[in-house]
Design a protein around this motif. Structure first.
Motif, short mmCIF file in Angstrom:
data_model
loop_
_atom_site.label_atom_id
_atom_site.label_comp_id
_atom_site.label_asym_id
_atom_site.label_seq_id
_atom_site.Cartn_x
_atom_site.Cartn_y
_atom_site.Cartn_z
N ILE A 182 0.87 -1.17 0.00
CA ILE A 182 0.00 0.00 0.00
C ILE A 182 0.91 1.22 0.00
O ILE A 182 1.86 1.30 0.77
CB ILE A 182 -0.92 -0.04 1.24
N HIS A 204 3.10 9.82 -3.61
CA HIS A 204 1.76 10.40 -3.49
C HIS A 204 1.68 11.23 -2.22
O HIS A 204 2.60 11.21 -1.39
CB HIS A 204 0.69 9.29 -3.42
N TRP A 211 12.62 2.25 9.02
CA TRP A 211 11.73 1.99 10.15
C TRP A 211 12.32 1.03 11.18
O TRP A 211 13.00 0.07 10.82
CB TRP A 211 10.43 1.35 9.66
N HIS A 238 5.12 11.08 -0.05
CA HIS A 238 5.81 9.92 0.51
C HIS A 238 5.64 8.71 -0.42
O HIS A 238 4.78 8.71 -1.31
CB HIS A 238 5.35 9.61 1.94
N ARG A 248 4.82 -6.73 6.89
CA ARG A 248 5.01 -5.33 7.32
C ARG A 248 3.64 -4.82 7.73
O ARG A 248 2.69 -4.89 6.95
CB ARG A 248 5.59 -4.52 6.17
C1 SIN Z 1 1.09 5.34 3.21
O1 SIN Z 1 1.18 5.61 2.03
O2 SIN Z 1 0.37 5.98 3.98
C2 SIN Z 1 1.89 4.19 3.78
C3 SIN Z 1 3.31 4.58 4.02
C4 SIN Z 1 4.13 3.42 4.50
O3 SIN Z 1 3.64 2.30 4.57
O4 SIN Z 1 5.30 3.62 4.83
#
Ligand code: SIN
Length: 274
Positions: A90, A95, A235, A250, A261
């Motif tokens: 995801i 975006h 992370w 991001h 994850r």
């Molecule tokens: C997102 O696009 O909100 C997810 C970002 C992520 O999983 O690091």
């Protein structure tokens, strides 16, 4: 509490603080850092879903995401999940969240519960730094433009991506709305100018021929995709990241096939942009 820049263009790392126990002065300092840097990364947080929600509510009303699967018992929390046998993640492209809404979510607060042994980093890009670095000709060209944003190609019934993501997305019948926002956004809180178009949800520049619109958007995307505007967040479990959707992009990297994850995300309501 220590707050240090994460990169020249975006983000700050906040250490030695427990976000469940912030007094008003500490919260004010964090809010200022959020406005200054566009994204904050808190290490070593221990958050129950209730504590995550309580922290989010200090920023404003929660914007219930209608497309992500919600955490059972906690409709405020969207699950950002990839199981070991799933291929697609995801958010696996540049975006900014909710730009398809009239009043896009102000910020997103993402808490890391399970992180793969390696990979799964998230890239962030700073929109004010990217705007500042444009030449005067481009600034003049885009200053009064507006862009249309939409979500049917991502969350709608016919979206191949949604079908591949499977039951991690919901309510495809609620996709399809569009919203028009300025290409150069004066940030609603700071007034700082930043670019507000993104490859995930921006459909076109309004009142521009499709070919010219595509070329201009691509030119802006190529510019923003330069490393000098980015920060890469590696992370750890217990990290809490928070970003300003009006000031950043991001991109969740999908380079950890075969591993789980799992993060929890809460989005905070924003205001109409204009
Ligand atoms: C997102 O696009 O909100 C997810 C970002 C992520 O999983 O690091």
């Amino acid at each position: 509490m220590r707050i240090a820049k994460a990169s020249a263009a975006v983000g700050a790392i906040v250490e030695d603080i427990d976000v469940t126990r912030l007094d008003d002065d500490e919260f004010a300092a964090i809010r200022q850092a959020f406005l200054d840097h566009g994204a904050l990364f808190f290490r070593e947080q221990t958050l129950t879903p209730e504590a995550h929600i309580a922290f989010a509510e200090r920023w404003g009303a929660i914007d219930f995401n209608r497309f992500f699967k919600r955490r059972e018992g906690y409709p405020e929390i969207a699950e950002v999940l990839k199981e070991p046998d799933q291929q697609l993640n995801i958010g696996g492209g540049w975006h900014t969240d909710h730009s398809y809404d009239e009043a896009p979510a102000m910020g997103s607060i993402l808490y890391a519960l399970e992180i793969p042994p390696s990979g799964g980093d998230t890239l962030f890009a700073g929109m004010a730094a990217a705007y500042d670095a444009l030449d005067d000709l481009m600034k003049e060209r885009i200053k009064d433009l507006k862009a249309r944003h939409g979500n049917a190609h991502v969350f709608g019934e016919e979206s191949a991506y949604r079908k591949a993501v499977g039951d991690r997305y919901t309510n495809p019948d609620q996709a399809g709305q569009t919203a028009v926002h300025p290409v150069v956004l004066a940030h609603p809180d700071t007034g700082a100018k930043g670019l507000y178009v993104n490859p995930g949800f921006t459909l076109e520049i309004v009142d521009m021929e499709p070919e010219e619109s595509r070329a201009l958007l691509q030119q802006l995307y190529d510019h923003i995709q330069q490393d000098r505007f980015h920060h890469r967040h590696v992370w750890r479990e217990g990290d809490l990241a928070m970003w300003d959707n009006r000031a950043t992009w991001h991109y969740a990297l999908n380079d950890y096939q075969g591993h789980r994850r799992y993060l929890n995300r809460i989005t905070i309501e924003g205001v109409a942009l204009g």
